[in-house]
Every structure is written in structure tokens, then in C-alpha cells.
Design an enzyme around this catalytic site. Structure first.
Site, PDB file in Angstrom:
ATOM      1  N   LYS A 262       0.840  -1.198   0.000  1.00  0.00           N
ATOM      2  CA  LYS A 262       0.000   0.000   0.000  1.00  0.00           C
ATOM      3  C   LYS A 262       0.877   1.250   0.000  1.00  0.00           C
ATOM      4  O   LYS A 262       0.709   2.146  -0.824  1.00  0.00           O
ATOM      5  CB  LYS A 262      -0.893   0.003   1.246  1.00  0.00           C
ATOM      6  CG  LYS A 262      -1.546   1.338   1.541  1.00  0.00           C
ATOM      7  CD  LYS A 262      -2.415   1.302   2.771  1.00  0.00           C
ATOM      8  CE  LYS A 262      -1.743   1.625   4.064  1.00  0.00           C
ATOM      9  NZ  LYS A 262      -1.429   3.034   4.333  1.00  0.00           N
ATOM     10  N   ASN A 263       1.829   1.306   0.938  1.00  0.00           N
ATOM     11  CA  ASN A 263       2.610   2.538   1.089  1.00  0.00           C
ATOM     12  C   ASN A 263       3.529   2.803  -0.102  1.00  0.00           C
ATOM     13  O   ASN A 263       3.843   3.954  -0.391  1.00  0.00           O
ATOM     14  CB  ASN A 263       3.409   2.511   2.396  1.00  0.00           C
ATOM     15  CG  ASN A 263       2.501   2.695   3.605  1.00  0.00           C
ATOM     16  OD1 ASN A 263       1.327   3.010   3.455  1.00  0.00           O
ATOM     17  ND2 ASN A 263       3.040   2.484   4.791  1.00  0.00           N
TER      18      ASN A 263
ATOM     19  N   CYS B  13      -4.650  12.954  12.780  1.00  0.00           N
ATOM     20  CA  CYS B  13      -5.313  11.665  12.630  1.00  0.00           C
ATOM     21  C   CYS B  13      -5.165  10.945  13.952  1.00  0.00           C
ATOM     22  O   CYS B  13      -4.472  11.410  14.846  1.00  0.00           O
ATOM     23  CB  CYS B  13      -4.741  10.863  11.469  1.00  0.00           C
ATOM     24  SG  CYS B  13      -3.182  10.117  11.825  1.00  0.00           S
TER      25      CYS B  13
ATOM     26  N   ARG C 247       0.969  14.487  13.359  1.00  0.00           N
ATOM     27  CA  ARG C 247       1.536  14.311  12.027  1.00  0.00           C
ATOM     28  C   ARG C 247       1.664  15.610  11.222  1.00  0.00           C
ATOM     29  O   ARG C 247       1.001  15.803  10.199  1.00  0.00           O
ATOM     30  CB  ARG C 247       0.736  13.258  11.248  1.00  0.00           C
ATOM     31  CG  ARG C 247       0.672  11.950  11.997  1.00  0.00           C
ATOM     32  CD  ARG C 247      -0.050  10.877  11.251  1.00  0.00           C
ATOM     33  NE  ARG C 247       0.806  10.175  10.316  1.00  0.00           N
ATOM     34  CZ  ARG C 247       0.415   9.113   9.610  1.00  0.00           C
ATOM     35  NH1 ARG C 247      -0.791   8.640   9.743  1.00  0.00           N
ATOM     36  NH2 ARG C 247       1.247   8.518   8.784  1.00  0.00           N
TER      37      ARG C 247
ATOM     38  N   ASP D 197       4.304   0.216  12.089  1.00  0.00           N
ATOM     39  CA  ASP D 197       3.062  -0.330  11.525  1.00  0.00           C
ATOM     40  C   ASP D 197       2.836  -1.796  11.900  1.00  0.00           C
ATOM     41  O   ASP D 197       1.810  -2.374  11.528  1.00  0.00           O
ATOM     42  CB  ASP D 197       3.068  -0.182   9.996  1.00  0.00           C
ATOM     43  CG  ASP D 197       2.852   1.265   9.564  1.00  0.00           C
ATOM     44  OD1 ASP D 197       2.537   2.103  10.427  1.00  0.00           O
ATOM     45  OD2 ASP D 197       3.002   1.552   8.358  1.00  0.00           O
TER      46      ASP D 197
ATOM     47  N   ARG E  94      -8.757   0.045   4.164  1.00  0.00           N
ATOM     48  CA  ARG E  94      -7.761   0.986   3.629  1.00  0.00           C
ATOM     49  C   ARG E  94      -6.441   0.263   3.408  1.00  0.00           C
ATOM     50  O   ARG E  94      -5.673   0.642   2.541  1.00  0.00           O
ATOM     51  CB  ARG E  94      -7.524   2.135   4.623  1.00  0.00           C
ATOM     52  CG  ARG E  94      -8.704   3.054   4.819  1.00  0.00           C
ATOM     53  CD  ARG E  94      -8.335   4.218   5.713  1.00  0.00           C
ATOM     54  NE  ARG E  94      -6.965   4.614   5.400  1.00  0.00           N
ATOM     55  CZ  ARG E  94      -6.074   5.017   6.304  1.00  0.00           C
ATOM     56  NH1 ARG E  94      -6.400   5.106   7.558  1.00  0.00           N
ATOM     57  NH2 ARG E  94      -4.865   5.337   5.940  1.00  0.00           N
TER      58      ARG E  94
END
Ligand code: UD1
Length: 421
Positions: A22-23, A118, A123, A308, A400
Site C-alpha cells: 500500500k505505502n 489523525c 503528524r 506499523d 484501507r
């Protein structure tokens, strides 16, 4: 909002294919804005964040076509229709800020909404801003938007990031590809997703050296051309599913898995008593005899233990033998899964950025709330090892970052179902 119901029913066995990252995909997609020729990504993950980035790129004038059930993304930014990235899209996903560098590089201007806070922390964007200013951009904040311009174009410079931010490194590397002269970026982030971005940019004609080290040198070129690039394996999805047999017992092969993407994580699994073996197709993970042993973890930028995977590792430590100390060094508020795990019988004390987990024999199913993407999957993993039924509410974050969770875990024998609402 959908819920996921999981019921602990013993060891998990089988095979899981690991998707593209994803990233990595979220930074490769904005790279299309750097060229007027097509960029095609293969091995793309099928996730809602990818749809959000597609929506953002389309709003800027790019054509984005999803093919082969979403695994191929054909993009073309022949012309840029607007350089404004609207709040309504940016607020959905922080990675939207990755259009800033490419727009500035190609159009010499960009207006990008600040993503806002978030759940896992404030951030801010200061590292991105300072670095782009070093390349000659003038940036001001007005009405919640960053207004950036570089009349006459960006100019290469030597700049050291105050912290090895992943997103700032990506924005600067993309911006510098079309700047005049040479950029030397020091204290750059070294994540595999950045290496993947550089490989793709090089195929597009960029001149870059040093990816994967903390100094990246970019020699600006006049234009970039089209390319086709496969997205690197998702090391976070990989690590997450490596934890499934670690938590529940059993043996699982992760197709496409690579130890070099997750060395610090694999060392911790080894210390906890989990075996990780390389196979022809990927990695095979199994729990050795008995209970998992408690291991301490400190999250750090790559090649350290990834933030993560902290929530998922905490789920494993909940039933380990002994006490594990988990220190979160990347985000200031990333233990929201702890009180939810405690609802399932875990014994955890949180103090600032440190969580102390006293392993218990067994967790018990309970209704819990998913607070962010990685917290969601940690609660699912914990539920799979718990006695009885766990209902994970508010799972929209999950989609997501994890494609087809029910299908992938279900194929291992997990009892998992989604309740639509
Ligand atoms: C990326 C990943 C995210 C991962 C994180 C850290 C993507 C799309 N997301 O996020 O999954 O958790 O790396 O590995 O790739 N910071 C500042 N000022 C800035 C930028 C960052 O203070 O200008 C701080 C952040 O608040 C955070 C830390 O630096 O505390 C790390 O952030 P960063 O490395 O930039 O993460 P992201 O690129 O946002």
C-alpha cells in the site's frame, strides 16, 4: 459501518499470497504527475486508499484506469488540469500530501490541503516544507492549504532532514528529479518503499543514487518519460500474516515474503520462539513448541522494528510467557488498541510511549472497537486466538490497508465473517 466477527478455533494452516505494498503504491501513483507519458503499475493492492489516491489524481487531471481486477493501474498525466489538491479528498488520507513534490516539480506550483490530525498523532508537515523550501520553493499556509510555488522551477540543494520522515523523503526525491542541478538529501528515510519509488523513477529516466542509504543524490533532468513498474511486496501485510500462526499456532506459507524486508521483526519472532524459514515461493512461519516468549520491542525507522507492526506484535505479546515492554518511538499516540485488548482480558499498562504487557494464558472474546488501520487487524488476530467470539466494530480502516482479509484468513481455516451495516 461494517463489523468483523471472529471466533477462536485453533491453529491456522495454509498459504497466503502477499499483495503489493500500500505505502509503495501510494507514493508511486503521484509519480505519474512528473511525466506527460503513461506510467503503469502492476502488482497493485486492491484497497480503498488506492481508490482515494486515484480520485485525487483524477481531480488533478490525470487519467487513472484500474485493470485486471485492480492489480494493474494505468495512469497518464498528459496535462495537469489543476494544481489544487482539495481538502475533501486530502482529509481522507494523509498520503495525499505526496502530490506536493511532483506538482511543484512539474508545474512549479501546488496548493495542497493540510491533511489535519489523525488518530495516531498530530503528524505535521514541517519536514516536507523545510526541505522543499531548501530547493527554492516558497510555501505559505493560508485557509488550511499549503500554497507552494517555485517561479522558474526548483533548484537542487544539499539538505538534511531533521528526522528521517518517509513522506518527506518521497516528496523531496520526486521534486528533485526535475529540479535544476543536484540535490543531496541527508538523513533520508531508508524504507523499502522509498527504494521501490527510486527504482520506478529511474525507469522513468531520473538520475538518482543512494536509495536505501541515508544520503540520496538526485541529478535533475529536463523531463521524465513513461514506464511500467511492479509494486514491491507489502512488508506490513507480510508481517501481519506472519503473526497469524504465531498467535494461533499452525504453519503458514506467505507467498512473495522476503526476510530482507523485515529483518528486525524476524529477529523478534525468533526470540519469541517462532520459526521463519525461506522457501522457494516466500516464507514459512510456524510456532515452535509451547507458549510464545515475551520479547521487548522498540519501534524505529527502517531497518528497525516498524511502527506499523507494533499493534499486531502487542496482540502476540498478550498471551506470551512473561512481560514484554513495547516502546513506540514514531507516533505519540499509537496505543489505542491497548484498552481494546484489555477488554479481551489482556494485562497492559500504558505510560506515555511505553506499553508493558504481562502475558496471560488465554484471551477471551469481546466486542471491541477498531480505532485505526493497524489496530483493526491486531484485534482480529487477538480474536482468532481468543476463547469465544470477538466482534470488531468500525472496521472501515481495515479496508484501507488489507485486501480481502476474510478470504485470506478464511483460507487458513480461521472463522471470520463480515457483517455489513
Ligand atoms: C509513512 C507510512 C506510515 C508509517 C510511517 C512511519 C505511508 C503512506 N505511510 O507515513 O504507514 O507508519 O511512514 O513508518 O507511507 N513528522 C513530523 N513532521 C513532518 C513529517 C513527519 O513531525 O513533516 C513526524 C510524524 O508526525 C511522525 C514521524 O515524523 O511522528 C514519522 O512520520 P513519517 O515518517 O513522515 O510518516 P509518513 O510518511 O506520514
Amino acid at each position: 459501518m461494517d463489523s468483523i466477527i471472529v471466533t477462536g478455533n485453533g491453529p491456522l494452516n495454509g498459504t497466503i499470497p502477499i499483495a503489493g505494498a500500500k505505502n509503495a503504491c501510494l507514493t508511486l501513483m503521484p509519480a505519474t504527475l512528473l511525466s506527460d507519458e503513461p506510467l503503469t503499475l502492476t502488482n497493485a493492492p486492491r484497497l480503498s486508499d488506492i481508490k482515494t489516491m486515484s480520485e485525487l489524481l483524477r481531480s488533478l487531471g490525470a487519467e487513472v484506469t484500474s485493470m485486471q481486477d485492480g492489480q494493474v493501474l494505468a495512469m497518464s498525466s498528459h496535462t495537469i488540469a489543476t494544481t489544487k489538491a482539495d481538502y475533501e479528498i486530502v482529509r481522507k488520507m494523509r498520503a495525499s500530501n505526496l502530490v506536493l513534490g511532483p506538482l511543484l516539480a512539474r508545474e512549479h506550483e501546488a496548493v495542497v490541503s493540510l491533511p489535519g490530525g489523525c488518530a495516531i498523532g498530530a503528524r505535521p508537515m514541517d519536514i516536507h516544507i523545510t526541505a522543499l523550501e531548501a530547493l527554492g520553493a516558497e510555501i505559505e499556509l493560508k485557509d488550511g492549504y499549503l500554497h507552494a510555488k517555485a517561479p522558474g522551477g526548483l533548484k537542487g540543494a544539499t539538505h538534511e532532514l531533521r528526522f528521517a520522515s518517509v513522506g518527506a523523503t518521497e516528496n523531496v526525491v520526486m521534486a528533485a528529479t526535475l529540479a535544476k542541478g543536484t540535490t543531496v538529501l541527508k538523513n533520508a528515510a531508508r524504507e523499502p518503499e522509498i527504494v521501490d519509488l527510486v527504482h520506478c523513477l529511474r525507469k522513468m529516466g531520473a538520475q538518482i543514487e543512494g536509495e536505501g542509504t541515508s544520503t540520496i543524490t538526485i541529478q535533475g533532468v529536463d523531463r521524465l518519460h513513461g514506464a511500467t513498474h511492479p509494486v514491491v511486496t507489502d512488508r506490513i501485510e507480510l508481517g501481519t500474516y506472519m503473526l497469524a500462526p504465531a498467535i494461533c499456532g499452525g504453519e503458514v506459507e506467505l507467498l512473495g515474503g522476503r526476510i530482507d524486508l523485515l529483518e528486525a521483526f524476524c529477529e523478534k519472532l525468533d526470540a519469541a520462539g517462532i520459526s521463519v524459514e525461506e522457501t522457494e515461493k516466500g516464507l514459512k512461519v510456524a510456532r515452535k513448541n509451547g507458549r510464545v516468549k515475551a520479547v521487548d520491542v522498540v519501534t524505529e525507522p527502517f531497518p528497525g522494528f516498524p511502527t506499523d507492526l507494533q499493534a499486531q506484535m502487542m496482540a502476540l505479546m498478550c498471551t506470551a510467557e512473561g512481560t514484554a515492554v513495547l516502546e513506540e518511538k514514531i507516533f505519540e499516540n499509537r496505543f489505542m488498541h491497548a484498552p481494546e485488548l484489555m477488554r479481551m482480558g489482556a494485562s497492559i499498562e500504558v505510560q506515555g510511549g511505553t506499553a508493558t504487557v504481562h502475558g496471560v494464558e488465554r484471551l477471551k472474546g469481546a466486542p471491541v472497537m477498531a480505532t485505526d488501520l493497524r489496530a483493526s487487524i491486531s484485534l482480529i488476530l487477538a480474536g482468532l486466538a481468543a476463547e469465544g467470539e470477538t466482534i470488531v466494530n468500525r472496521v472501515y480502516h481495515l479496508d484501507r490497508g488489507y485486501e480481502r482479509v476474510e478470504e485470506k484468513l478464511g483460507a487458513l481455516g480461521a472463522k471470520i465473517e463480515r457483517v455489513k451495516s
